[in-house]
Design a protein around this motif. Sequence first.
Motif, PDB file in Angstrom:
ATOM      1  N   PRO A 116      34.624 114.606  82.148  1.00 47.76           N
ATOM      2  CA  PRO A 116      34.537 114.981  83.571  1.00 47.76           C
ATOM      3  C   PRO A 116      33.298 114.420  84.272  1.00 47.76           C
ATOM      4  N   ALA A 117      32.232 114.166  83.523  1.00 49.25           N
ATOM      5  CA  ALA A 117      31.003 113.629  84.106  1.00 49.25           C
ATOM      6  C   ALA A 117      30.908 112.112  83.926  1.00 49.25           C
ATOM      7  N   TYR A 118      32.010 111.463  83.595  1.00 47.91           N
ATOM      8  CA  TYR A 118      32.029 110.031  83.298  1.00 47.91           C
ATOM      9  C   TYR A 118      31.358 109.222  84.399  1.00 47.91           C
ATOM     10  N   ASN A 119      30.472 108.320  83.935  1.00 45.10           N
ATOM     11  CA  ASN A 119      29.781 107.424  84.852  1.00 45.10           C
ATOM     12  C   ASN A 119      29.394 106.177  84.046  1.00 45.10           C
ATOM     13  N   PRO A 120      30.138 105.081  84.211  1.00 45.93           N
ATOM     14  CA  PRO A 120      29.860 103.883  83.415  1.00 45.93           C
ATOM     15  C   PRO A 120      28.473 103.290  83.682  1.00 45.93           C
ATOM     16  N   ASP A 121      27.842 103.667  84.785  1.00 47.42           N
ATOM     17  CA  ASP A 121      26.511 103.171  85.111  1.00 47.42           C
ATOM     18  C   ASP A 121      25.397 104.104  84.610  1.00 47.42           C
ATOM     19  N   TYR A 122      25.792 105.205  83.985  1.00 41.00           N
ATOM     20  CA  TYR A 122      24.810 106.181  83.506  1.00 41.00           C
ATOM     21  C   TYR A 122      23.890 105.541  82.466  1.00 41.00           C
ATOM     22  N   GLU A 123      22.597 105.688  82.659  1.00 39.11           N
ATOM     23  CA  GLU A 123      21.621 105.163  81.707  1.00 39.11           C
ATOM     24  C   GLU A 123      21.279 106.266  80.711  1.00 39.11           C
ATOM     25  N   VAL A 124      21.763 106.090  79.499  1.00 33.32           N
ATOM     26  CA  VAL A 124      21.549 107.083  78.450  1.00 33.32           C
ATOM     27  C   VAL A 124      20.070 107.088  78.077  1.00 33.32           C
ATOM     28  N   PRO A 125      19.425 108.246  78.191  1.00 34.63           N
ATOM     29  CA  PRO A 125      17.994 108.292  77.881  1.00 34.63           C
ATOM     30  C   PRO A 125      17.731 108.290  76.377  1.00 34.63           C
ATOM     31  N   ASP A 126      16.652 107.644  75.979  1.00 30.07           N
ATOM     32  CA  ASP A 126      16.180 107.748  74.607  1.00 30.07           C
ATOM     33  C   ASP A 126      15.546 109.118  74.432  1.00 30.07           C
ATOM     34  N   GLU A 127      15.759 109.708  73.278  1.00 29.92           N
ATOM     35  CA  GLU A 127      15.140 110.974  72.915  1.00 29.92           C
ATOM     36  C   GLU A 127      14.257 110.708  71.702  1.00 29.92           C
ATOM     37  N   VAL A 128      13.324 111.590  71.442  1.00 35.97           N
ATOM     38  CA  VAL A 128      12.486 111.473  70.260  1.00 35.97           C
ATOM     39  C   VAL A 128      12.439 112.830  69.585  1.00 35.97           C
ATOM     40  N   GLY A 129      12.494 112.820  68.273  1.00 37.38           N
ATOM     41  CA  GLY A 129      12.449 114.087  67.560  1.00 37.38           C
ATOM     42  C   GLY A 129      12.704 113.909  66.076  1.00 37.38           C
ATOM     43  N   LEU A 130      13.054 115.009  65.444  1.00 35.03           N
ATOM     44  CA  LEU A 130      13.322 115.045  64.017  1.00 35.03           C
ATOM     45  C   LEU A 130      14.811 115.220  63.779  1.00 35.03           C
ATOM     46  N   ILE A 131      15.250 114.930  62.576  1.00 32.39           N
ATOM     47  CA  ILE A 131      16.643 115.091  62.186  1.00 32.39           C
ATOM     48  C   ILE A 131      16.705 116.235  61.176  1.00 32.39           C
ATOM     49  N   ALA A 132      17.548 117.211  61.442  1.00 33.85           N
ATOM     50  CA  ALA A 132      17.639 118.398  60.585  1.00 33.85           C
ATOM     51  C   ALA A 132      17.900 118.026  59.130  1.00 33.85           C
ATOM     52  N   GLU A 133      18.791 117.083  58.907  1.00 40.42           N
ATOM     53  CA  GLU A 133      19.121 116.682  57.530  1.00 40.42           C
ATOM     54  C   GLU A 133      17.918 116.066  56.818  1.00 40.42           C
ATOM     55  N   ASP A 134      17.034 115.385  57.553  1.00 42.77           N
ATOM     56  CA  ASP A 134      15.815 114.835  56.950  1.00 42.77           C
ATOM     57  C   ASP A 134      14.895 115.966  56.483  1.00 42.77           C
ATOM     58  N   LEU A 135      14.809 117.025  57.280  1.00 49.15           N
ATOM     59  CA  LEU A 135      13.992 118.171  56.896  1.00 49.15           C
ATOM     60  C   LEU A 135      14.545 118.834  55.637  1.00 49.15           C
ATOM     61  N   ILE A 136      15.857 118.978  55.580  1.00 48.11           N
ATOM     62  CA  ILE A 136      16.490 119.581  54.401  1.00 48.11           C
ATOM     63  C   ILE A 136      16.201 118.731  53.168  1.00 48.11           C
ATOM     64  N   ALA A 137      16.344 117.407  53.289  1.00 46.26           N
ATOM     65  CA  ALA A 137      16.097 116.501  52.161  1.00 46.26           C
ATOM     66  C   ALA A 137      14.648 116.585  51.670  1.00 46.26           C
ATOM     67  N   ALA A 138      13.727 116.912  52.560  1.00 44.76           N
ATOM     68  CA  ALA A 138      12.317 117.015  52.195  1.00 44.76           C
ATOM     69  C   ALA A 138      11.955 118.424  51.713  1.00 44.76           C
ATOM     70  N   GLY A 139      12.949 119.310  51.622  1.00 42.27           N
ATOM     71  CA  GLY A 139      12.687 120.677  51.172  1.00 42.27           C
ATOM     72  C   GLY A 139      12.103 121.560  52.252  1.00 42.27           C
ATOM     73  N   LEU A 140      12.315 121.183  53.505  1.00 42.79           N
ATOM     74  CA  LEU A 140      11.743 121.910  54.633  1.00 42.79           C
ATOM     75  C   LEU A 140      12.819 122.621  55.458  1.00 42.79           C
ATOM     76  N   GLU A 141      13.837 123.159  54.773  1.00 40.44           N
ATOM     77  CA  GLU A 141      14.946 123.797  55.487  1.00 40.44           C
ATOM     78  C   GLU A 141      14.530 125.053  56.258  1.00 40.44           C
ATOM     79  N   LEU A 142      13.333 125.587  55.989  1.00 40.98           N
ATOM     80  CA  LEU A 142      12.845 126.728  56.763  1.00 40.98           C
ATOM     81  C   LEU A 142      12.688 126.371  58.249  1.00 40.98           C
ATOM     82  N   PHE A 143      12.591 125.080  58.546  1.00 42.04           N
ATOM     83  CA  PHE A 143      12.432 124.644  59.940  1.00 42.04           C
ATOM     84  C   PHE A 143      13.751 124.213  60.575  1.00 42.04           C
ATOM     85  N   VAL A 144      14.856 124.435  59.889  1.00 45.87           N
ATOM     86  CA  VAL A 144      16.170 124.021  60.384  1.00 45.87           C
ATOM     87  C   VAL A 144      16.937 125.237  60.884  1.00 45.87           C
TER      88      VAL A 144
END
Length: 194
Positions: A116-144
């Motif tokens: 419904p919000a389709y816009n072929p000219d929409y500029e998808v923003p870059d985001e920065v952050g962590l990946i939950a699965e990376d935290l789990i793999a590092a034994g840090l699932e308390l932060f997921v």
Amino acid sequence: MAQIKTLVDGLAETVNELAASGVEWEGPVSTSGDGVFDAGLRSTGAALLDLSTIAGPRQPAWQHIASGRYGYAPSTLAEKRNVRPVPFSAADMLKVAPRIFEYRGQLDIRDNPENPAYNPDYEVPDEVGLIAEDLIAAGLELFVMFDEEGKPRGVHYELFGAVAALVVGSDLDARLTATNERIDSLVSALNLRL
């Protein structure tokens, strides 16, 4: 008739609780079922509210996943049991690398004509952050954050950042102390020889 009276009494109680809490509503609110919002909740003026213009203390709000209710997480010793050291080190915390990414939902706005919000000219923003699965793999699932089915849903950034700073800082402090002791020991040994 009894059901209607019960509903009205329940609504009156809810309104009184909200009024006592200082909440101000702008616009209509509708519910279905037993007061569960079935299409989300929108409040005019609540989003992006500048809290510096309101007198009094404030606190962050957390959402309970199963019920959808909002509240706060107390952080006093009186509210906690089985307090113990964290089971991970600075090395564990540093195994997780921040990433730059785009959200699939954002890409869908630009790429899916059925959105419904389709816009072929929409500029998808870059985001920065962590990946939950990376935290789990590092034994840090308390932060997921996990959903009701136990699948990773997101990252508790508010917890990760504070704890990582303390764990890494503590580790660096211990290393610095050990290094200084080693230097002092070497200096003493050299002074004995001279």
